[in-house]
Design a protein around this motif. Structure first.
Motif, PDB file in Angstrom:
ATOM      1  N   LYS A 144     112.304  58.275  79.464  1.00 43.24           N
ATOM      2  CA  LYS A 144     111.101  57.438  79.528  1.00 43.24           C
ATOM      3  C   LYS A 144     110.666  56.982  78.144  1.00 43.24           C
ATOM      4  N   HIS A 145     110.916  57.796  77.129  1.00 41.36           N
ATOM      5  CA  HIS A 145     110.532  57.379  75.782  1.00 41.36           C
ATOM      6  C   HIS A 145     111.494  56.312  75.250  1.00 41.36           C
ATOM      7  N   GLY A 146     112.782  56.461  75.552  1.00 41.26           N
ATOM      8  CA  GLY A 146     113.738  55.407  75.191  1.00 41.26           C
ATOM      9  C   GLY A 146     113.423  54.118  75.911  1.00 41.26           C
ATOM     10  N   ALA A 147     113.033  54.240  77.185  1.00 41.47           N
ATOM     11  CA  ALA A 147     112.655  53.063  77.964  1.00 41.47           C
ATOM     12  C   ALA A 147     111.422  52.386  77.364  1.00 41.47           C
TER      13      ALA A 147
ATOM     14  N   SER B  86     112.697  61.353  71.090  1.00 40.89           N
ATOM     15  CA  SER B  86     111.458  60.880  71.713  1.00 40.89           C
ATOM     16  C   SER B  86     110.446  60.418  70.677  1.00 40.89           C
ATOM     17  N   GLU B  87     110.303  61.168  69.589  1.00 38.13           N
ATOM     18  CA  GLU B  87     109.315  60.806  68.573  1.00 38.13           C
ATOM     19  C   GLU B  87     109.649  59.452  67.956  1.00 38.13           C
ATOM     20  N   GLU B  88     110.930  59.228  67.671  1.00 40.63           N
ATOM     21  CA  GLU B  88     111.342  57.961  67.078  1.00 40.63           C
ATOM     22  C   GLU B  88     111.079  56.796  68.030  1.00 40.63           C
ATOM     23  N   ALA B  89     111.380  57.012  69.309  1.00 40.19           N
ATOM     24  CA  ALA B  89     111.190  55.946  70.292  1.00 40.19           C
ATOM     25  C   ALA B  89     109.718  55.581  70.425  1.00 40.19           C
ATOM     26  N   GLN B  90     108.856  56.592  70.453  1.00 41.95           N
ATOM     27  CA  GLN B  90     107.419  56.328  70.571  1.00 41.95           C
ATOM     28  C   GLN B  90     106.876  55.651  69.316  1.00 41.95           C
ATOM     29  N   LYS B  91     107.331  56.085  68.161  1.00 43.31           N
ATOM     30  CA  LYS B  91     106.903  55.466  66.903  1.00 43.31           C
ATOM     31  C   LYS B  91     107.321  53.998  66.872  1.00 43.31           C
TER      32      LYS B  91
END
Length: 562
Positions: A418-421, A376-381
């Motif tokens: 949702k973060h990957g999306a 999730s952190e990577e996707a948001q970044k």
């Protein structure tokens, strides 16, 4: 390692690659990596040589006996002396029943100082007849020309459609003519130089081009040749009266320039380009500096086992521009140019390394997988970084080595979907140019989030070490075994684990083969498999082509599911 130590590491990378491997070391060492990759590069070079050989010695000799230049010789004479040619999709058709390369050559080259998309029929391959892979390759060339605003030069000599495969090319083939006319409407010039036969559908290539040059006593441009005219109308005629270069130059008006021979035709094509009044509208490159680390070290980087992680900064600092020698003042103080790579959020989402750099003087943003898995952190970044790149109109480079997004109860409850999306949304709606290089693994939705082929990168290249699939071969076969076991249990049957071993081995072998770069390149899923040491040069040529058009970032990204 403390947090402060980590930041220091990011500022100046102490490489561990450019050293001899320890004695007795195994395949996972730098030396083992290098040997394995060099073996793959040697195999790649052999396949490129097959593509470059055209239709083979017999047909090459016959073509030259007619006093004609080979397709690659025509390209070489067309280009500015000493300038490079970036061939696209040279291995298309690999693994199929068709010749590798698809009977045409496509790529970007500089003509009279103008970067052009060049499409050359290879008449040594079945007379230059177009097969399904020729069509794929030509469509991709037209797409590259459109997105990057490049003029197109067609070096035309083709017998038209490969008739045994007409069902696969007749209907979609009309798109090629549509692309020519739409390019003209966008004020992207199209030039056709006709060296020989340009028959049936092939006649529409010069017919729909802005500028047409025909070679005297060479070009033959007609919708139907003399035998078909005789069958259809009863008329007796000959090639020259029906579609010769002089007839089209003097009577039909379908030719704009009559060339006395092939060399003269190429000279006239260069003069046409020189008079286009063409100019770039994109960013100008700044001062160029060689990389801080030797690109030769890229051969040591990728482990033979792609499950082993590697530091992508080792790749980045061998690809991007290095630190200027004038980046410090007389008293030793640093200036703003003292880092080749400025990493963004280095302590957050550390499985994805992102930051800013220059490559051949062009500003770029880079997203590179550090430990394979995306959480999730990577996707948001990534989503934030992509927004920032669009805010300042900066192209993005994606360097793949990912097994996909993290799975498991903890991560599902944490919102990995949702973060990957969110990341995929950002990639999908970003309007700055994207470049993609698949260095290692590119599995599952990680391929999508990292801007795989389905997300329309301007250019996508693959290293010989790469693999792409829905998941790794062993994982896919293991999933099939679990499903089969559960299915048997639900039916009250005994699962034959021993008997299923053969199925697993077959599936693993099939997926392994279909994950390999030459197989995927053969299908047209990349623009070429390249030697890692050429990555900087290839990307530099791409960025220069991209700069033909203005770069404008996205104004919005739709709804992010927060």
């Amino acid at each position: 390692m403390t947090e402060n130590d980590s930041v220091g590491h990011l500022d100046k990378l102490d490489t561990t690659l450019d050293t001899p491997p320890p004695s007795g070391s195994g395949g996972s060492t730098s030396g083992g990596n290098r040997a394995a990759l060099l073996e793959k590069i040697e195999a790649l070079d052999a396949e490129h040589a097959k593509a470059a050989a055209g239709g083979g010695e017999k047909y090459v000799a016959r073509h030259k006996a007619r006093g004609k230049l080979l397709a690659r010789e025509r390209i070489e004479l067309l280009l500015d002396e000493g300038s490079p040619f970036l061939e696209t999709q040279p291995l298309i058709g690999w693994g199929s029943d068709f010749p590798v390369g698809g009977s045409i050559i496509t790529g970007i080259g500089v003509v009279e100082g103008v970067e052009c998309m060049i499409v050359a029929n290879d008449p040594t391959v079945k007379g230059g007849a177009l097969n399904p892979y020729s069509l794929k390759r030509s469509f991709r060339a037209a797409e590259i020309a459109e997105k990057n605003g490049l003029p197109t030069i067609n070096l035309t000599e083709s017998g038209g459609a490969d008739l045994p495969t007409q069902k696969d090319i007749f209907i979609p083939g009309g798109k090629g003519f549509r692309d020519l006319t739409r390019a003209s409407a966008r004020k992207q010039p199209t030039i056709s130089v006709v060296f020989g036969n340009s028959t049936a559908g092939g006649a529409y290539v010069p017919g729909m081009s802005d500028y047409v040059i025909m070679v005297k006593e060479g070009a033959k441009v007609f919708l139907a040749g003399p035998p078909l005219v005789k069958m259809a109308t009863g008329e007796d005629t000959d090639d020259e009266s029906l579609g010769g270069a002089e007839m089209h130059s003097r009577i039909s008006g379908s030719s704009d320039f009559l060339a006395v021979d092939e060399h003269d035709a190429i000279r006239q094509a260069r003069r046409v380009v020189a008079r286009l009044n063409w100019r770039k509208r994109g960013p100008l490159p700044k001062e160029i500096h060689e990389p801080d680390l030797d690109p030769e070290g890229l051969l040591d980087l990728i482990p033979t086992d792609l499950k082993e992680p590697f530091d992508p900064r080792e790749a980045i600092l061998r690809i991007v521009d290095g630190v200027s020698t004038s980046s410090t003042t007389g008293d030793g103080r640093s200036t703003s140019g003292d880092q080749a790579f400025d990493e963004f959020k280095p302590l957050y989402g550390s499985s994805l390394c992102v930051g800013w750099a220059r490559l051949h003087g062009y500003e770029i943003g880079i997203l590179a997988n550090a430990r394979g898995v995306l959480m999730s952190e990577e996707a948001q970044k990534a989503a934030q970084f992509i927004q920032l790149a669009n805010q300042k109109d900066t192209p993005l480079l994606f360097l793949h080595n990912t097994t996909g997004y993290m799975v498991g109860t903890e991560y599902e409850q944490g919102g990995i979907i949702k973060h990957g999306a969110m990341m995929i949304n950002a990639v999908s709606n970003s309007t700055v140019p994207h470049l993609t290089v698949i260095m290692g693994a590119s599995y599952g939705a990680g391929n999508y989030g990292m801007n795989g082929r389905a997300y329309d990168p301007r250019f996508l290249f693959t290293w010989p070490s790469a693999k792409s699939a829905v998941m790794g071969p062993a994982q896919l076969a293991g999933v099939m075994e679990i499903v089969a076991r559960e299915s048997a249990e639900k039916k009250g049957e005994i699962f034959d684990a021993e008997g299923f071993k053969g199925v697993k081995e077959m599936v693993e072998s099939m997926v392994e083969e279909q994950s390999l770069p030459m197989f995927l390149s053969g299908l047209g899923y990349d623009d070429g498999v390249i030697d890692p040491r050429d990555t900087r040069t290839v990307l530099g040529l791409c960025l220069s082509a991209i700069a033909t058009k203005e770069i404008e970032g996205a104004m919005n990204f739709g709804v992010f599911r927060m």
